[in-house]
Design a protein around this motif. Structure first.
Motif, mmCIF file in Angstrom:
data_model
loop_
_atom_site.group_PDB
_atom_site.id
_atom_site.type_symbol
_atom_site.label_atom_id
_atom_site.label_comp_id
_atom_site.label_asym_id
_atom_site.label_seq_id
_atom_site.Cartn_x
_atom_site.Cartn_y
_atom_site.Cartn_z
ATOM 1 N N PHE A 3 0.830 -1.202 0.000
ATOM 2 C CA PHE A 3 0.000 0.000 0.000
ATOM 3 C C PHE A 3 0.861 1.246 0.000
ATOM 4 O O PHE A 3 2.035 1.204 0.398
ATOM 5 C CB PHE A 3 -1.022 0.022 1.134
ATOM 6 C CG PHE A 3 -0.469 0.219 2.524
ATOM 7 C CD1 PHE A 3 0.051 1.445 2.923
ATOM 8 C CD2 PHE A 3 -0.523 -0.807 3.464
ATOM 9 C CE1 PHE A 3 0.535 1.630 4.205
ATOM 10 C CE2 PHE A 3 -0.027 -0.627 4.752
ATOM 11 C CZ PHE A 3 0.504 0.583 5.117
ATOM 12 N N GLU A 4 0.268 2.326 -0.450
ATOM 13 C CA GLU A 4 0.969 3.599 -0.503
ATOM 14 C C GLU A 4 -0.017 4.705 -0.122
ATOM 15 O O GLU A 4 -1.091 4.819 -0.718
ATOM 16 C CB GLU A 4 1.500 3.810 -1.922
ATOM 17 C CG GLU A 4 2.779 4.602 -1.921
ATOM 18 C CD GLU A 4 3.499 4.610 -3.264
ATOM 19 O OE1 GLU A 4 3.311 3.674 -4.070
ATOM 20 O OE2 GLU A 4 4.229 5.577 -3.499
ATOM 21 N N ILE A 5 0.334 5.479 0.891
ATOM 22 C CA ILE A 5 -0.510 6.585 1.337
ATOM 23 C C ILE A 5 0.293 7.868 1.184
ATOM 24 O O ILE A 5 1.422 7.943 1.679
ATOM 25 C CB ILE A 5 -0.893 6.440 2.838
ATOM 26 C CG1 ILE A 5 -1.607 5.112 3.098
ATOM 27 C CG2 ILE A 5 -1.743 7.610 3.303
ATOM 28 C CD1 ILE A 5 -1.899 4.870 4.577
ATOM 29 N N ASN A 6 -0.280 8.828 0.485
ATOM 30 C CA ASN A 6 0.428 10.082 0.289
ATOM 31 C C ASN A 6 -0.474 11.258 0.641
ATOM 32 O O ASN A 6 -1.516 11.442 0.025
ATOM 33 C CB ASN A 6 0.833 10.166 -1.189
ATOM 34 C CG ASN A 6 2.213 10.754 -1.329
ATOM 35 O OD1 ASN A 6 2.608 11.613 -0.529
ATOM 36 N ND2 ASN A 6 2.927 10.286 -2.333
ATOM 37 N N GLU A 67 -3.453 3.928 -2.183
ATOM 38 C CA GLU A 67 -3.489 2.754 -3.054
ATOM 39 C C GLU A 67 -3.205 1.475 -2.301
ATOM 40 O O GLU A 67 -2.329 1.424 -1.439
ATOM 41 C CB GLU A 67 -2.424 2.893 -4.159
ATOM 42 C CG GLU A 67 -2.782 3.889 -5.224
ATOM 43 C CD GLU A 67 -1.735 3.918 -6.355
ATOM 44 O OE1 GLU A 67 -1.957 4.666 -7.315
ATOM 45 O OE2 GLU A 67 -0.716 3.198 -6.257
ATOM 46 N N PHE A 68 -3.955 0.433 -2.670
ATOM 47 C CA PHE A 68 -3.627 -0.918 -2.223
ATOM 48 C C PHE A 68 -3.184 -1.681 -3.470
ATOM 49 O O PHE A 68 -3.964 -1.842 -4.404
ATOM 50 C CB PHE A 68 -4.851 -1.593 -1.598
ATOM 51 C CG PHE A 68 -4.585 -3.033 -1.236
ATOM 52 C CD1 PHE A 68 -3.991 -3.357 -0.030
ATOM 53 C CD2 PHE A 68 -4.899 -4.057 -2.120
ATOM 54 C CE1 PHE A 68 -3.707 -4.686 0.286
ATOM 55 C CE2 PHE A 68 -4.621 -5.385 -1.809
ATOM 56 C CZ PHE A 68 -4.026 -5.698 -0.605
ATOM 57 N N ASP A 69 -1.931 -2.096 -3.500
ATOM 58 C CA ASP A 69 -1.375 -2.819 -4.640
ATOM 59 C C ASP A 69 -1.753 -2.138 -5.965
ATOM 60 O O ASP A 69 -2.221 -2.789 -6.902
ATOM 61 C CB ASP A 69 -1.875 -4.272 -4.602
ATOM 62 C CG ASP A 69 -1.130 -5.146 -5.625
ATOM 63 O OD1 ASP A 69 0.021 -4.808 -5.953
ATOM 64 O OD2 ASP A 69 -1.706 -6.137 -6.088
ATOM 65 N N GLY A 70 -1.585 -0.828 -6.003
ATOM 66 C CA GLY A 70 -1.841 -0.086 -7.240
ATOM 67 C C GLY A 70 -3.307 0.242 -7.492
ATOM 68 O O GLY A 70 -3.626 0.957 -8.437
ATOM 69 N N ILE A 71 -4.221 -0.252 -6.635
ATOM 70 C CA ILE A 71 -5.650 0.045 -6.815
ATOM 71 C C ILE A 71 -5.990 1.326 -6.051
ATOM 72 O O ILE A 71 -5.674 1.441 -4.855
ATOM 73 C CB ILE A 71 -6.530 -1.104 -6.277
ATOM 74 C CG1 ILE A 71 -6.184 -2.421 -6.982
ATOM 75 C CG2 ILE A 71 -8.023 -0.774 -6.402
ATOM 76 C CD1 ILE A 71 -6.740 -3.640 -6.311
ATOM 77 N N ASP A 72 -6.603 2.282 -6.731
ATOM 78 C CA ASP A 72 -6.962 3.540 -6.081
ATOM 79 C C ASP A 72 -8.194 3.334 -5.190
ATOM 80 O O ASP A 72 -9.294 3.091 -5.668
ATOM 81 C CB ASP A 72 -7.241 4.593 -7.165
ATOM 82 C CG ASP A 72 -7.678 5.915 -6.532
ATOM 83 O OD1 ASP A 72 -7.262 6.172 -5.384
ATOM 84 O OD2 ASP A 72 -8.431 6.658 -7.183
#
Ligand SMILES: Nc1ncnc2c1ncn2[C@@H]1O[C@H](COP(=O)(O)OP(=O)(O)OP(=O)(O)O)[C@@H](O)[C@H]1O
Ligand SMILES: [Mg+2]
Length: 275
Positions: A3-6, A67-72
């Motif tokens: 995951f990625e949080i920005n 994003e979770f694994d590239g899913i917005d």
């Protein structure tokens, strides 16, 4: 990245106006163990829940990236979220009592969780459930499978929750204070179990906890949250010697058996930390 949080912002509309709760949080996770620590109300649970799109309906949410694994996540439909929640990502909460159905046996609930993801006959699912109970180191899985939730201890209940969550082979495990309702020995056992499962199965772990020594021991990295901000992110092995005044404050407020203090200090706060 799992995951990625920005630049995540979460706030609540109320009668007295808009109240921000999470203010520009960024963090990301691969196949590793990330801890979040910080005092009550600092925004730890909201941040984790945002990832699963499980926020209270009044919550307003904005982010440059979530994003979770590239899913917005922000634009994901409820249907898409259901393929993530409980399937690709497991969520373990503080108290298993609220998550288990009191009128169904433990075994039938784990079996249902299995069947929901893997299909097959009821009998095969019950066998799989007993295997899962064994995997979370329940000694007499057949007996536990035929018990009702009120007949098992808190630690056992948490093992059952973990077993249910493992059924679909998730890639990410989010544990929000998974052991704070348990006594210290059981706490350590459950965390050891989580750690073993995470490394054996190559999962990512997001562990939220008030317990700094524990996070420093179990995680790779730690984000320290204060008033909706991440004030620092450091290697878990360096947490107990952290230099940030807020983190030092949290450490100093911990009761210690080795260095008893007459009185625990009151945490001081500085508006500068939020810049
Ligand atoms: N449903 C809600 N309505 C209004 N405000 C809320 C709601 N849920 C959370 N908040 C606000 O968001 C803040 C952060 O909440 P959150 O649950 O993320 O804290 P936390 O860091 O997980 O705390 P704890 O350690 O006590 O679990 C709270 O202090 C509260 O002010
Ligand atoms: Mg919380």
């Amino acid at each position: 990245m799992l995951f990625e949080i920005n630049n995540l912002h979460i706030g609540f509309e109320s009668r007295t106006g808009f109240a921000p709760a999470v203010k520009g949080v960024s963090m990301k996770l691969g196949t590793e163990k990330l801890g979040i620590v910080g005092e009550s109300g600092s925004g730890k649970s909201l941040t984790a829940r945002a990832l699963m799109k499980l926020l209270p309906s009044q919550a307003r949410i904005e982010a440059d990236k979530l994003e979770f694994d590239g899913i917005d996540i922000l634009s994901a439909s409820e249907k898409q979220m259901r393929t993530i929640r409980g399937k690709r990502a497991g969520f373990i909460l503080q108290d298993p009592k609220y998550s288990l159905n009191p009128v169904k046996t433990v075994g039938s609930q784990v079996a249902e969780a299995w069947r929901a993801h893997k299909g097959g006959s009821k009998r095969a699912a019950l066998e799989a459930a007993i295997n899962l109970l064994e995997m979370v180191k329940i000694r007499d899985p057949k007996k536990v499978a035929s018990s009702y939730p009120h007949e098992v201890s808190g630690g056992m209940g948490q093992r059952v929750m973990i077993a249910m969550m493992l059924a679909p082979d998730p890639e990410l495990l989010i544990a929000d204070e998974p052991t704070s309702a348990l006594d210290a020995t059981v706490q350590a056992e459950i965390l050891r179990l989580i750690e073993e499962l995470v490394s054996e199965r190559g999962m990512g772990l997001l562990l939220i906890s008030h317990d700094l020594p524990l996070v420093s021991h179990f995680c790779d990295r730690v984000a320290v949250m204060y008033a909706g901000h991440v004030v620092e992110e450091i290697k878990a092995s360096e947490l107990l010697s952290a230099q940030h005044p807020y983190t030092r404050g949290l450490l100093n407020c911990m009761p210690s058996l080795m260095h008893p203090k007459k009185r625990l200090p009151v945490l001081t706060r500085d508006p500068e930390w939020l810049k």
